[in-house]
Design an enzyme around this catalytic site. Sequence first.
Site, PDB file in Angstrom:
ATOM      1  N   ASP A 252      -6.306  22.115  -9.840  1.00  0.00           N
ATOM      2  CA  ASP A 252      -6.912  21.406 -10.937  1.00  0.00           C
ATOM      3  C   ASP A 252      -6.169  22.140 -11.956  1.00  0.00           C
ATOM      4  O   ASP A 252      -6.217  22.929 -12.902  1.00  0.00           O
ATOM      5  CB  ASP A 252      -8.277  21.735 -10.749  1.00  0.00           C
ATOM      6  CG  ASP A 252      -8.587  20.254 -11.517  1.00  0.00           C
ATOM      7  OD1 ASP A 252      -7.239  20.147 -12.857  1.00  0.00           O
ATOM      8  OD2 ASP A 252      -9.645  19.331 -11.897  1.00  0.00           O
TER       9      ASP A 252
ATOM     10  N   ARG B 241       1.041  -1.391  -0.091  1.00  0.00           N
ATOM     11  CA  ARG B 241      -0.186  -0.116   0.354  1.00  0.00           C
ATOM     12  C   ARG B 241       1.086   1.251   0.179  1.00  0.00           C
ATOM     13  O   ARG B 241       0.414   2.108  -0.247  1.00  0.00           O
ATOM     14  CB  ARG B 241      -0.680   0.501   1.529  1.00  0.00           C
ATOM     15  CG  ARG B 241      -2.125   0.634   0.696  1.00  0.00           C
ATOM     16  CD  ARG B 241      -3.618   1.058   1.841  1.00  0.00           C
ATOM     17  NE  ARG B 241      -2.342   1.254   3.102  1.00  0.00           N
ATOM     18  CZ  ARG B 241      -2.752  -0.037   4.613  1.00  0.00           C
ATOM     19  NH1 ARG B 241      -3.685  -1.448   4.530  1.00  0.00           N
ATOM     20  NH2 ARG B 241      -2.035   0.213   5.175  1.00  0.00           N
TER      21      ARG B 241
ATOM     22  N   TYR C  10     -14.236  21.600 -12.101  1.00  0.00           N
ATOM     23  CA  TYR C  10     -15.443  20.244 -12.433  1.00  0.00           C
ATOM     24  C   TYR C  10     -16.538  20.431 -11.270  1.00  0.00           C
ATOM     25  O   TYR C  10     -15.726  20.003 -10.288  1.00  0.00           O
ATOM     26  CB  TYR C  10     -14.368  19.551 -12.140  1.00  0.00           C
ATOM     27  CG  TYR C  10     -14.415  17.901 -12.819  1.00  0.00           C
ATOM     28  CD1 TYR C  10     -15.064  17.460 -13.882  1.00  0.00           C
ATOM     29  CD2 TYR C  10     -14.058  17.112 -11.789  1.00  0.00           C
ATOM     30  CE1 TYR C  10     -15.316  16.627 -14.267  1.00  0.00           C
ATOM     31  CE2 TYR C  10     -14.060  15.442 -12.100  1.00  0.00           C
ATOM     32  CZ  TYR C  10     -15.221  15.649 -13.138  1.00  0.00           C
ATOM     33  OH  TYR C  10     -15.229  14.407 -13.467  1.00  0.00           O
TER      34      TYR C  10
ATOM     35  N   LYS D 242      -6.459  12.380 -17.935  1.00  0.00           N
ATOM     36  CA  LYS D 242      -6.561  12.775 -19.420  1.00  0.00           C
ATOM     37  C   LYS D 242      -5.029  12.738 -20.352  1.00  0.00           C
ATOM     38  O   LYS D 242      -4.842  11.875 -20.268  1.00  0.00           O
ATOM     39  CB  LYS D 242      -6.779  14.517 -18.454  1.00  0.00           C
ATOM     40  CG  LYS D 242      -7.697  13.877 -17.951  1.00  0.00           C
ATOM     41  CD  LYS D 242      -8.860  13.515 -18.202  1.00  0.00           C
ATOM     42  CE  LYS D 242      -9.995  13.772 -16.979  1.00  0.00           C
ATOM     43  NZ  LYS D 242     -11.229  13.151 -17.122  1.00  0.00           N
TER      44      LYS D 242
HETATM   45  C1  LIG Z   1     -10.864  18.809 -14.541  1.00  0.00           C
HETATM   46  C2  LIG Z   1     -10.811  17.915 -14.407  1.00  0.00           C
HETATM   47  N1  LIG Z   1     -11.008  17.125 -13.031  1.00  0.00           N
HETATM   48  C3  LIG Z   1     -10.768  16.132 -12.496  1.00  0.00           C
HETATM   49  C4  LIG Z   1     -11.077  15.258 -13.057  1.00  0.00           C
HETATM   50  C5  LIG Z   1     -11.482  13.942 -12.454  1.00  0.00           C
HETATM   51  O1  LIG Z   1     -10.894  13.279 -12.962  1.00  0.00           O
HETATM   52  P1  LIG Z   1     -11.080  11.473 -12.871  1.00  0.00           P
HETATM   53  O2  LIG Z   1     -12.493  11.091 -13.819  1.00  0.00           O
HETATM   54  O3  LIG Z   1      -9.543  10.430 -12.925  1.00  0.00           O
HETATM   55  O4  LIG Z   1     -11.879  11.163 -11.606  1.00  0.00           O
HETATM   56  C6  LIG Z   1     -11.801  15.654 -14.481  1.00  0.00           C
HETATM   57  C7  LIG Z   1     -12.562  14.687 -15.410  1.00  0.00           C
HETATM   58  O5  LIG Z   1     -13.400  14.823 -16.492  1.00  0.00           O
HETATM   59  C8  LIG Z   1     -11.489  16.556 -15.004  1.00  0.00           C
HETATM   60  O6  LIG Z   1     -12.630  16.786 -16.241  1.00  0.00           O
END
Ligand SMILES: Cc1ncc(COP(=O)(O)O)c(C=O)c1O
Length: 396
Positions: free
Chosen positions: A186, A60, A114, A211
Amino acid sequence: MSANGKGDSTRVVAAGRRKDWTQGIVNTPVWRASTILYDSVADLRASGATDTHHRLFYGRRGTPTQWSLADALTELEPGAEATFLYPSGVAAIAAALLSVVSPGDELLLVDSAYDPSRGIANTLLKRMGITTRFYDPLIGAGIADLIGPATRAILMESPGSLTFEVQDVPAICAAAKARGVVTLLDNTWATPLFFPAIEHGVDLSILACTKYVVGHSDVMLGSVTAAPGHFGKLRDTSFQLGQVASPDDSWLGSRGLRTMAVRLRQHQASALRIAEWLAGRPEVSRVLHPALPSCPGHALFARDFKGASGLFSFVLNGGDDAARAALIDGLDHFGIGFSWGGFESLALPVDPARHRTATRRADAGPIIRLQIGLEDTDDLIADLDAGLARFRAHVS
Ligand SMILES: Cc1ncc(COP(=O)(O)O)c(C=O)c1O
């Protein structure tokens, strides 16, 4: 060129590849583990120290496969202390927030965040007695007026989800630092290659590695890279939450990372060409791409960013949900689905007004978000051209 004098492609190729982990193999291989065996009881007891970074202890706590990707991401963020990996981007956002806020604290959260980030604040954090205030993404240094005695953290996302407003991250970070408030960003859209977040004053830089790091739409992964002084609490909180990204997924993340710079350059060129083409179309009232002057915060993009990735939105000139669906449904090269950052193009109907509480959107028409993949741009433009004809036929 980066701060250390090496170009982006060189950095993503070399980062995190320590000889003792690769053992001569080019990319650090998959080290899977739960149990780690010790030579003796004394050896087992000696290994119980809290700092297990880069030292096998228990599965872990990671193996060289996860450490290699984590260290690579740290190397890509000039000024960073260290990185923790998570099994998704949302897990990274949740752990980063939980590492800084406590009951009674207030979080300032950008209104263009998001939606699941809003969900964490509005449910999980609320249940813990943490309040959230949403702020206008264009607030800039005015954030100082919102910071009160209970404000503990600011979560930014720049550009914002769905509508792509670019924030004045340096001004927000400066106001936060002056009041002892922790800043989180983010940074998934830009990645550290196009926006070195920690250099711009951010304390915790978050990526949905799902992504652009992974880049192939087949793995969920997240990361948080910490500025000096912020990693210890992040690591302890993440260990307490039992967070661990799997070695297999981390390995796929490392493999994706090696081509991230070249992929981003192509995403950038193709998306810009398509955004400019859309901007000249009568069926489109506005293109929300940070590199175009029509995007809110474009001047900040021009000042702070080294490039643009492949995700943007455009607003249709009139029409309704059915006209928008007619455009999207017949597309050949654009899939209809969530997420982005992979090699394939995607089109998504988005309705940001549903998620906003602090700001009103100026545009009236329906919005489509495009993820521009690595297909030939001429094919994508021909596909969109036919889609706009379907939209016109529906509207008239
Ligand atoms: C701007 C943004 N942050 C975070 C995330 C979350 O990522 P995950 O899908 O890997 O949980 C997304 C997913 O679409 C996103 O568009």
